[in-house]
Design an enzyme around this catalytic site. Structure first.
Site, PDB file in Angstrom:
ATOM      1  N   PHE A 123      47.977  43.337  32.936  1.00 40.45           N
ATOM      2  CA  PHE A 123      47.647  44.263  34.026  1.00 40.45           C
ATOM      3  C   PHE A 123      48.047  43.601  35.348  1.00 40.45           C
ATOM      4  O   PHE A 123      47.561  42.509  35.654  1.00 40.45           O
ATOM      5  CB  PHE A 123      46.143  44.538  33.976  1.00 40.45           C
ATOM      6  CG  PHE A 123      45.551  45.192  35.181  1.00 40.45           C
ATOM      7  CD1 PHE A 123      45.957  46.457  35.579  1.00 40.45           C
ATOM      8  CD2 PHE A 123      44.548  44.553  35.910  1.00 40.45           C
ATOM      9  CE1 PHE A 123      45.388  47.063  36.683  1.00 40.45           C
ATOM     10  CE2 PHE A 123      43.974  45.162  37.018  1.00 40.45           C
ATOM     11  CZ  PHE A 123      44.397  46.419  37.403  1.00 40.45           C
ATOM     12  N   GLY A 131      44.639  40.665  47.166  1.00 40.07           N
ATOM     13  CA  GLY A 131      43.776  40.317  46.036  1.00 40.07           C
ATOM     14  C   GLY A 131      42.576  41.237  46.017  1.00 40.07           C
ATOM     15  O   GLY A 131      42.548  42.241  45.309  1.00 40.07           O
ATOM     16  N   SER A 132      41.587  40.931  46.882  1.00 43.04           N
ATOM     17  CA  SER A 132      40.388  41.777  46.945  1.00 43.04           C
ATOM     18  C   SER A 132      40.697  43.173  47.476  1.00 43.04           C
ATOM     19  O   SER A 132      39.968  44.120  47.186  1.00 43.04           O
ATOM     20  CB  SER A 132      39.333  41.113  47.845  1.00 43.04           C
ATOM     21  OG  SER A 132      38.846  39.942  47.236  1.00 43.04           O
ATOM     22  N   ARG A 268      20.284  12.395  21.557  1.00 44.41           N
ATOM     23  CA  ARG A 268      20.387  11.272  22.514  1.00 44.41           C
ATOM     24  C   ARG A 268      19.019  10.597  22.720  1.00 44.41           C
ATOM     25  O   ARG A 268      18.054  11.255  23.133  1.00 44.41           O
ATOM     26  CB  ARG A 268      20.909  11.830  23.841  1.00 44.41           C
ATOM     27  CG  ARG A 268      20.935  10.852  24.984  1.00 44.41           C
ATOM     28  CD  ARG A 268      22.083   9.889  24.858  1.00 44.41           C
ATOM     29  NE  ARG A 268      22.269   9.124  26.083  1.00 44.41           N
ATOM     30  CZ  ARG A 268      23.036   8.052  26.147  1.00 44.41           C
ATOM     31  NH1 ARG A 268      23.702   7.621  25.077  1.00 44.41           N
ATOM     32  NH2 ARG A 268      23.178   7.403  27.292  1.00 44.41           N
ATOM     33  N   GLU A 363      38.751  39.714  38.456  1.00 44.22           N
ATOM     34  CA  GLU A 363      38.244  41.090  38.312  1.00 44.22           C
ATOM     35  C   GLU A 363      37.197  41.425  39.384  1.00 44.22           C
ATOM     36  O   GLU A 363      36.232  42.147  39.138  1.00 44.22           O
ATOM     37  CB  GLU A 363      37.741  41.338  36.882  1.00 44.22           C
ATOM     38  CG  GLU A 363      38.896  41.187  35.894  1.00 44.22           C
ATOM     39  CD  GLU A 363      38.817  42.013  34.651  1.00 44.22           C
ATOM     40  OE1 GLU A 363      38.024  42.958  34.603  1.00 44.22           O
ATOM     41  OE2 GLU A 363      39.590  41.720  33.728  1.00 44.22           O
TER      42      GLU A 363
HETATM   43  N1  CAA Z   1      35.481  54.557  40.024  1.00 35.80           N
HETATM   44  C1  CAA Z   1      36.080  55.683  40.462  1.00 35.80           C
HETATM   45  N2  CAA Z   1      36.501  55.862  41.746  1.00 35.80           N
HETATM   46  C2  CAA Z   1      36.300  54.843  42.598  1.00 35.80           C
HETATM   47  C3  CAA Z   1      35.685  53.631  42.195  1.00 35.80           C
HETATM   48  C4  CAA Z   1      35.276  53.520  40.856  1.00 35.80           C
HETATM   49  N3  CAA Z   1      34.686  52.409  40.403  1.00 35.80           N
HETATM   50  N4  CAA Z   1      35.631  52.801  43.258  1.00 35.80           N
HETATM   51  C5  CAA Z   1      36.185  53.455  44.302  1.00 35.80           C
HETATM   52  N5  CAA Z   1      36.585  54.690  43.895  1.00 35.80           N
HETATM   53  C6  CAA Z   1      37.200  55.733  44.720  1.00 35.80           C
HETATM   54  C7  CAA Z   1      36.260  56.126  45.861  1.00 35.80           C
HETATM   55  O1  CAA Z   1      35.354  57.122  45.442  1.00 35.80           O
HETATM   56  C8  CAA Z   1      37.234  56.617  46.899  1.00 35.80           C
HETATM   57  O2  CAA Z   1      37.642  57.920  46.515  1.00 35.80           O
HETATM   58  P1  CAA Z   1      37.956  59.070  47.619  1.00 35.80           P
HETATM   59  O3  CAA Z   1      39.144  58.567  48.390  1.00 35.80           O
HETATM   60  O4  CAA Z   1      38.265  60.264  46.799  1.00 35.80           O
HETATM   61  O5  CAA Z   1      36.735  59.173  48.459  1.00 35.80           O
HETATM   62  C9  CAA Z   1      38.459  55.703  46.706  1.00 35.80           C
HETATM   63  O6  CAA Z   1      38.361  55.218  45.364  1.00 35.80           O
HETATM   64  C10 CAA Z   1      38.455  54.551  47.670  1.00 35.80           C
HETATM   65  O7  CAA Z   1      37.255  53.814  47.496  1.00 35.80           O
HETATM   66  P2  CAA Z   1      36.743  52.777  48.577  1.00 35.80           P
HETATM   67  O8  CAA Z   1      36.788  53.401  49.930  1.00 35.80           O
HETATM   68  O9  CAA Z   1      35.438  52.229  48.103  1.00 35.80           O
HETATM   69  O10 CAA Z   1      37.888  51.660  48.498  1.00 35.80           O
HETATM   70  P3  CAA Z   1      38.007  50.258  49.270  1.00 35.80           P
HETATM   71  O11 CAA Z   1      39.417  50.088  49.683  1.00 35.80           O
HETATM   72  O12 CAA Z   1      36.940  50.118  50.291  1.00 35.80           O
HETATM   73  O13 CAA Z   1      37.787  49.202  48.095  1.00 35.80           O
HETATM   74  C11 CAA Z   1      36.621  47.814  46.556  1.00 35.80           C
HETATM   75  C12 CAA Z   1      36.703  49.167  47.277  1.00 35.80           C
HETATM   76  C13 CAA Z   1      35.424  47.932  45.629  1.00 35.80           C
HETATM   77  C14 CAA Z   1      36.432  46.670  47.505  1.00 35.80           C
HETATM   78  C15 CAA Z   1      37.907  47.632  45.705  1.00 35.80           C
HETATM   79  O14 CAA Z   1      39.023  47.456  46.525  1.00 35.80           O
HETATM   80  C16 CAA Z   1      37.854  46.458  44.749  1.00 35.80           C
HETATM   81  O15 CAA Z   1      37.227  46.537  43.678  1.00 35.80           O
HETATM   82  N6  CAA Z   1      38.536  45.328  45.075  1.00 35.80           N
HETATM   83  C17 CAA Z   1      38.648  44.204  44.154  1.00 35.80           C
HETATM   84  C18 CAA Z   1      39.902  44.282  43.343  1.00 35.80           C
HETATM   85  C19 CAA Z   1      39.819  43.438  42.113  1.00 35.80           C
HETATM   86  O16 CAA Z   1      38.813  43.431  41.406  1.00 35.80           O
HETATM   87  N7  CAA Z   1      40.887  42.721  41.800  1.00 35.80           N
HETATM   88  C20 CAA Z   1      40.899  41.952  40.612  1.00 35.80           C
HETATM   89  C21 CAA Z   1      42.293  41.780  40.119  1.00 35.80           C
HETATM   90  S1  CAA Z   1      42.488  42.155  38.445  1.00 35.80           S
HETATM   91  C22 CAA Z   1      42.088  40.792  37.549  1.00 35.80           C
HETATM   92  O17 CAA Z   1      41.507  39.869  38.032  1.00 35.80           O
HETATM   93  C23 CAA Z   1      42.443  40.896  36.113  1.00 35.80           C
HETATM   94  C24 CAA Z   1      42.638  39.594  35.434  1.00 35.80           C
HETATM   95  O18 CAA Z   1      43.718  39.054  35.407  1.00 35.80           O
HETATM   96  C25 CAA Z   1      41.539  38.974  34.696  1.00 35.80           C
END
Ligand code: CAA
Length: 384
Positions: A123, A131-132, A268, A363
């Site tokens: 993914f 990142g965030s 131990r 994540e």
């Molecule tokens: N489910 C469904 N919809 C969601 C949602 C969810 N969990 N979270 C947000 N949304 C929707 C909101 O309802 C909103 O929809 P509308 O535009 O229709 O109103 C839209 O998405 C935007 O939401 P936010 O305004 O809350 O978005 P934001 O930009 O403020 O970000 C955040 C929110 C929670 C900070 C998000 O950006 C986030 O989770 N960031 C972290 C990213 C992350 O986890 N990265 C990890 C990388 S992957 C990884 O690590 C994998 C690996 O290799 C192990």
């Protein structure tokens, strides 16, 4: 365990536990030291149905519920966190996203072999400067006839090198921000997708983490998952499920660290008795066991909400936040109980300590989980 598990959930847990202790554990330490990807083990896991656990049988999955999956993932993490992270990303973010949002064609072409464990899914969301905040990503996908052309760079991609298929996010419309992000399936060996730098990590050393570079990478338009602009929500839903998985990994590693500490404390001798007889140490062990159990209940509760079809975003973040911070405390305490030996590679606890460190980061960092949880509790979306 106080949470009521069904006979089927207990059976899956017991089956995976036996496999994990017999097959995954024996060379986990060597794989960590030599950075050896557990390819053969993952192949066996595919044959046993561990790589499509929550996918229905019609798409080659096991049709198990999230509770069974989380218990199984904990058991794999108990023996080898590197193997567990591959299983986690593959099952939750990749397979589930394709199942919930992919077209029937993508399910037939991609989900079926993934769920059967024929190859591994990765993914690709994170970028060097995003990142965030995934909306800050700069990878683009431009429609060209019946194709999309992807350009950009992804970073910290788990299984970037050893996967057979990658779910890649890219902007299809910069102006639309969240709604301008889309998700694409990019099979391995697609011309223009290049595996870049391999990270040299502190932990999870048997799982590869790479850059992925996209240079005019052309893929068929049918490889779009869902509709253009669905990407942010697909990713967020995938991460909701993925975060239960990180809680499961944390609990597996924490339990392994506690068990190792108990074993060591009972062997131990110091000051003429087993160190397990000292009250100071017994209280530490009591606290460790209590914290692990609390994390387990949070994980099971989030998984049960998902299985009931309820919105579980905040509960998944709570489980991830608590469990990932818990395992960092637990592995630190387990190492301390081992004294100087805990600081050597003669005991597995130093590997647990290193592996656990990333759980509060990937994540979604602990800080991101607190944003998700506080938004849920306060119900007044930040005004920025
Ligand atoms: N489910 C469904 N919809 C969601 C949602 C969810 N969990 N979270 C947000 N949304 C929707 C909101 O309802 C909103 O929809 P509308 O535009 O229709 O109103 C839209 O998405 C935007 O939401 P936010 O305004 O809350 O978005 P934001 O930009 O403020 O970000 C955040 C929110 C929670 C900070 C998000 O950006 C986030 O989770 N960031 C972290 C990213 C992350 O986890 N990265 C990890 C990388 S992957 C990884 O690590 C994998 C690996 O290799 C192990």
């Amino acid at each position: 365990m106080s949470y009521t598990l069904t006979d089927e959930q207990l059976m899956i847990q017991a089956m995976v536990r036996e496999f994990s202790r017999k097959v995954v554990a024996p060379e986990a330490s060597e794989r960590d030291q030599n950075k050896t990807f557990p390819a053969d083990i993952l192949k066996k896991m595919g044959e046993l149905g561990f790589m499509g656990m929550m996918i229905p049988p019609e798409y080659n999955g096991e049709g198990a519920d999230t509770i069974s999956y989380a218990l199984a993932l904990s058991e794999i993490a108990y023996s080898c966190a590197s193997t567990a992270v591959v299983m986690s990303v593959h099952n939750s973010i990749v397979c589930e996203s394709l199942y919930h949002f992919g077209s029937e064609d993508l399910k037939q072409r991609c989900l079926k072999p993934l769920a059967a464990g024929k190859f591994i899914g990765a993914f690709a969301l994170t970028e060097p400067h995003a990142g965030s905040d995934p909306v800050a990503q700069t990878t683009t996908a431009v429609k060209d006839g019946n194709s999309y052309i992807i350009n950009g760079a992804k970073r910290f991609i788990s299984t970037g090198k050893n996967s057979g298929l990658v779910l890649v996010t890219a902007k299809t419309n910069e102006a639309l921000r969240h709604k301008g992000i889309s998700v694409f399936v990019v099979p391995r060996k697609t011309p223009g997708m290049v595996i870049g730098r391999l990270e040299d990590k502190m932990g999870l050393r048997a799982s590869d983490t790479t850059d992925l570079l996209f240079e005019d990478c052309r893929i068929p338009a049918e490889n779009l998952v869902g509709q253009e602009g669905d990407g942010f929500k697909i990713v967020m839903k995938g991460l909701d499920s993925g975060r239960i998985g990180i809680a499961a990994q944390s609990i597996g590693v924490a339990q392994a660290a506690l068990d190792a500490a108990v074993k060591y404390a009972k062997e131990r001798d110091q000051f003429g008795q087993k160190i397990s007889k000292f009250q100071g140490l017994r209280w530490i062990i009591a606290d460790m066991a209590t914290e692990i159990e609390a994390a387990r209940q949070l994980m099971l509760s989030a998984a049960a909400m998902k299985d009931r079809g309820e919105r579980y975003t905040a509960q998944a973040s709570m489980a991830k936040l608590f469990a990932s911070e818990m395992v960092n405390r637990i592995t630190g305490k387990a190492l301390q109980i081992h004294g100087g030996y805990g600081f050597t590679k003669d005991y597995p606890v130093e590997r647990y300590y290193r592996d656990a460190r990333v759980f509060t980061i990937y994540e979604g960092t602990s800080e991101i989980q607190r944003i998700v949880i506080s938004d849920h509790v306060l119900k007044d979306k930040r005004s920025s």
